[in-house]
Design a protein around this motif. Structure first.
Motif, PDB file in Angstrom:
ATOM      1  N   ASN A 139      -1.619  -3.499  -9.264  1.00  0.00           N
ATOM      2  CA  ASN A 139      -2.000  -2.088  -9.242  1.00  0.00           C
ATOM      3  C   ASN A 139      -1.978  -1.488 -10.649  1.00  0.00           C
ATOM      4  N   LEU A 140      -0.913  -1.753 -11.408  1.00  0.00           N
ATOM      5  CA  LEU A 140      -0.819  -1.191 -12.761  1.00  0.00           C
ATOM      6  C   LEU A 140      -1.937  -1.725 -13.662  1.00  0.00           C
ATOM      7  N   ARG A 141      -2.225  -3.003 -13.535  1.00  0.00           N
ATOM      8  CA  ARG A 141      -3.308  -3.587 -14.354  1.00  0.00           C
ATOM      9  C   ARG A 141      -4.655  -2.990 -13.957  1.00  0.00           C
ATOM     10  N   THR A 142      -4.838  -2.790 -12.653  1.00  0.00           N
ATOM     11  CA  THR A 142      -6.101  -2.206 -12.178  1.00  0.00           C
ATOM     12  C   THR A 142      -6.284  -0.809 -12.770  1.00  0.00           C
ATOM     13  N   LEU A 143      -5.220  -0.013 -12.733  1.00  0.00           N
ATOM     14  CA  LEU A 143      -5.308   1.347 -13.279  1.00  0.00           C
ATOM     15  C   LEU A 143      -5.590   1.316 -14.776  1.00  0.00           C
ATOM     16  N   ALA A 144      -4.917   0.410 -15.490  1.00  0.00           N
ATOM     17  CA  ALA A 144      -5.138   0.323 -16.946  1.00  0.00           C
ATOM     18  C   ALA A 144      -6.586  -0.062 -17.235  1.00  0.00           C
ATOM     19  N   ALA A 145      -7.115  -1.008 -16.490  1.00  0.00           N
ATOM     20  CA  ALA A 145      -8.493  -1.446 -16.704  1.00  0.00           C
ATOM     21  C   ALA A 145      -9.459  -0.292 -16.429  1.00  0.00           C
ATOM     22  N   GLN A 179      -2.676  -5.887   0.596  1.00  0.00           N
ATOM     23  CA  GLN A 179      -2.944  -6.201  -0.819  1.00  0.00           C
ATOM     24  C   GLN A 179      -4.001  -5.252  -1.388  1.00  0.00           C
ATOM     25  N   THR A 180      -5.031  -4.983  -0.594  1.00  0.00           N
ATOM     26  CA  THR A 180      -6.103  -4.093  -1.064  1.00  0.00           C
ATOM     27  C   THR A 180      -5.558  -2.694  -1.330  1.00  0.00           C
ATOM     28  N   LYS A 181      -4.788  -2.189  -0.392  1.00  0.00           N
ATOM     29  CA  LYS A 181      -4.284  -0.819  -0.540  1.00  0.00           C
ATOM     30  C   LYS A 181      -3.282  -0.714  -1.686  1.00  0.00           C
ATOM     31  N   MET A 182      -2.438  -1.722  -1.816  1.00  0.00           N
ATOM     32  CA  MET A 182      -1.485  -1.714  -2.928  1.00  0.00           C
ATOM     33  C   MET A 182      -2.233  -1.726  -4.262  1.00  0.00           C
ATOM     34  N   ALA A 183      -3.250  -2.561  -4.365  1.00  0.00           N
ATOM     35  CA  ALA A 183      -3.987  -2.688  -5.625  1.00  0.00           C
ATOM     36  C   ALA A 183      -4.675  -1.379  -5.998  1.00  0.00           C
ATOM     37  N   LEU A 184      -5.105  -0.621  -4.983  1.00  0.00           N
ATOM     38  CA  LEU A 184      -5.929   0.566  -5.247  1.00  0.00           C
ATOM     39  C   LEU A 184      -5.134   1.877  -5.218  1.00  0.00           C
ATOM     40  N   THR A 185      -3.832   1.782  -5.139  1.00  0.00           N
ATOM     41  CA  THR A 185      -2.999   2.993  -5.135  1.00  0.00           C
ATOM     42  C   THR A 185      -3.220   3.785  -6.428  1.00  0.00           C
ATOM     43  N   ASN A 186      -3.460   5.069  -6.275  1.00  0.00           N
ATOM     44  CA  ASN A 186      -3.688   6.003  -7.397  1.00  0.00           C
ATOM     45  C   ASN A 186      -5.030   5.812  -8.107  1.00  0.00           C
ATOM     46  N   VAL A 187      -5.870   4.951  -7.594  1.00  0.00           N
ATOM     47  CA  VAL A 187      -7.252   4.875  -8.103  1.00  0.00           C
ATOM     48  C   VAL A 187      -7.995   6.091  -7.550  1.00  0.00           C
TER      49      VAL A 187
END
Ligand code: PGA
Length: 251
Positions: A110-116, A146-154
């Motif tokens: 999730n953190l990496r997704t937000l940074a990207a 997994q999907t929801k965790m990855a996209l939290t705060n997106v």
């Protein structure tokens, strides 16, 4: 309404010189195949050579990981800003190999997704169940989690730059491909999770790839499925003709 994205994931293969040669071979084979986005995600050290080699072509370059902090004391890591400056447009996040061997968790994904996303990169976020989880009947629960965790705060706007790759762990590098129906079903669970978070409209626009032993033989059938909007391709992305045939199947 969704555009196919065919992305290679070279993993820890190819030196910079090898990257230059491979992209040189691949370029003419995928030229003019503009009905899909063509992406090669390469080892960090290969990025400058790959960006240079892909210049003037329809091949976009991606990275295989990104750190979640902007800068600082994180020896060995690479920031989103560094990737952007090097000409990278996509980044793979949360690949099962990183989860398995490098301590990647749903939180760090999730953190990496937000940074990207905050740096303007397109994130290819990987999710997928192990064989044991599938046999226990947890596939849907796990993929949605997994999907929801990855996209939290997106944010909804950032979802334009999110691609999700459903990669059943048992199908990666094993030669065992999910059946087209299994791929469609897994991708459907991912899309349903996106719909639960962001609504049906955004879910219908989100590109969901399948990955796991996709090759020139099985790509057409997999890509014919409603929920399969492209592929994340490991082994076959190192073979120009096979990768180009997958790009062809997406035309
Ligand atoms: P594979 O790898 O195509 O070699 O199974 C897919 C991936 O790990 O992204």
């Amino acid at each position: 309404m969704r555009r196919y994205v065919i992305a290679g994931n070279w993993k820890m293969n190819m030196t910079p010189k090898g990257a230059e040669a491979l992209i040189g071979e691949m370029k003419p084979l995928v030229e003019g195949k503009n009905n899909c986005d063509v992406v090669l995600c390469v080892p960090a050290i290969d990025i400058p050579a790959a960006v240079e080699a892909a210049k003037g072509s329809n091949i976009k370059i991606g990275a295989e990981n990104v750190h979640f902090k902007a800068s600082g004391a994180y020896t060995g890591e690479i920031s989103a800003e560094m990737l952007v400056e090097a000409g990278v447009e996509y980044v793979v996040i949360g690949h099962s190999e990183r989860r398995q061997y490098f301590g990647e968790t749903d939180q760090t994904v999730n953190l990496r997704t937000l940074a990207a996303l905050n740096a303007g990169l397109k994130a290819i976020v990987c999710v997928g169940e192990t064989l044991e989880q599938r046999e226990l009947g947890y596939t849907e629960t796990l993929l949605k989690y997994q999907t929801k965790m990855a996209l939290t705060n997106v944010t909804p706007e950032q979802m334009n730059n999110v691609i999700i790759a459903y990669e059943p762990v048992w199908a990666i590098g094993t030669g065992v491909t999910a059946t087209a129906d299994q791929a469609d079903e897994g991708n459907g669970y991912v899309r349903a999770a996106v719909a639960e978070m962001f609504g049906a409209d955004i879910a219908n626009k989100t590109v969901v790839q399948y990955g796991g032993s996709m090759n020139d033989k099985n790509a057409a059938e997999l890509l014919s499925k409603e929920n399969v909007d492209g592929g994340l391709i490991g082994g076959a992305s190192l073979k120009p003709a096979a990768f180009a045939a997958i790009v062809d199947a997406a035309q």
